[in-house]
Design a protein around this motif. Structure first.
Motif, PDB file in Angstrom:
ATOM      1  N   SER A   5      78.407  86.686 133.243  1.00  0.00           N
ATOM      2  CA  SER A   5      79.674  86.206 133.512  1.00  0.00           C
ATOM      3  C   SER A   5      79.841  84.796 132.827  1.00  0.00           C
ATOM      4  N   TYR A  26      89.027  81.654 136.501  1.00  0.00           N
ATOM      5  CA  TYR A  26      88.735  81.979 135.257  1.00  0.00           C
ATOM      6  C   TYR A  26      87.221  82.457 134.927  1.00  0.00           C
ATOM      7  N   LYS A  37      82.635  84.186 130.112  1.00  0.00           N
ATOM      8  CA  LYS A  37      82.799  85.152 129.254  1.00  0.00           C
ATOM      9  C   LYS A  37      83.947  85.737 128.418  1.00  0.00           C
ATOM     10  N   ASN A  38      85.002  85.619 129.545  1.00  0.00           N
ATOM     11  CA  ASN A  38      86.561  86.141 128.870  1.00  0.00           C
ATOM     12  C   ASN A  38      87.011  85.093 127.741  1.00  0.00           C
ATOM     13  N   LYS A  70      87.790  85.189 124.080  1.00  0.00           N
ATOM     14  CA  LYS A  70      89.321  85.031 123.556  1.00  0.00           C
ATOM     15  C   LYS A  70      89.172  84.006 122.452  1.00  0.00           C
ATOM     16  N   ASP A 121      83.339  92.920 125.370  1.00  0.00           N
ATOM     17  CA  ASP A 121      82.585  92.611 126.478  1.00  0.00           C
ATOM     18  C   ASP A 121      81.309  93.293 126.716  1.00  0.00           C
TER      19      ASP A 121
END
Length: 212
Positions: free
Chosen positions: A95, A102, A105-106, A110, A134
């Protein structure tokens, strides 16, 4: 029929909808290429998958004529002036940093997905991405991709955490290419509406020991 290039594993996958396993016996692939190392056939939920492993990373050209699809494998240097590899840090089981709702990794994904929109139609640059979804490429797979395609530049995007709640800003880590790092750093600050020397400028950081 759709064709997907998995550049991390140097595999081209051809997806054929609504078929049974007997399809591959009735309509086998024909022809040959010195670049093909292995071919595997499978059916997943009614969709046929042909996985072609190649000896390097190539641009896969496809031409469709009548009931046939013709494939050829082109070295990226034969078509593009510059090759860049962009890495969205972490992913999948990793992660990265977390805080204030927050997940790193996301956020890195993005950012890279937005970077991609700037390169999709650029005729000079061939840009490879270590991930656009992901999942977790290993550190070795990330730098191996850059080395395999002999990339002119490699950029890895991260969102670091800090012990201090007042910590803020952008820093750029580099090993060999300080000038390149400086350009990236200045452009990043400018794109976010900040200037060099501001409180959001955490400057360049020399870090020779990082895998990427």
């Amino acid at each position: 029929v759709t064709i997907d290039e998995d550049v991390v594993s140097a595999t081209v996958r051809i997806y054929i909808p609504d078929i049974r396993e007997s399809y591959f016996y009735d309509y086998p692939m024909i022809g040959s290429s010195d670049h093909i190392e292995d071919i595997k056939y499978d059916v997943e939920r009614g969709e046929g998958v042909i996985s072609i492993s190649t000896d390097d990373v190539y641009i896969t050209d496809s031409i469709r004529e009548d009931d046939y699809i013709y494939l050829s494998f082109v070295p990226p240097r034969d078509r593009y002036d510059y090759i860049v590899v962009i890495d969205a840090g972490h992913g999948g089981k990793d992660s990265g940093a977390t805080g204030n709702g927050y997940i790193e990794k996301n956020m890195t994904l993005k950012i890279v997905q937005n970077i991609k929109t700037n390169f999709d139609s650029d005729p000079l640059y061939k840009v490879y991405y270590t991930r656009l979804s992901d999942w977790y490429p290993t550190l070795t797979e990330r730098y191996d991709l850059a080395n395999t395609v002999n990339a002119d530049r490699f950029l890895s995007v991260h969102i670091n955490s800090a012990d201090s709640a007042s910590a803020k800003g952008t820093e750029t880590l580099y090993k060999d290419y300080k000038t390149y790092a400086s350009v990236i750093h200045s452009s990043s600050l400018s794109g976010m509406g900040y200037t060099k020397g501001s409180s959001y400028d955490r400057s360049l950081v020399y870090r020779p020991g990082l895998a990427v």
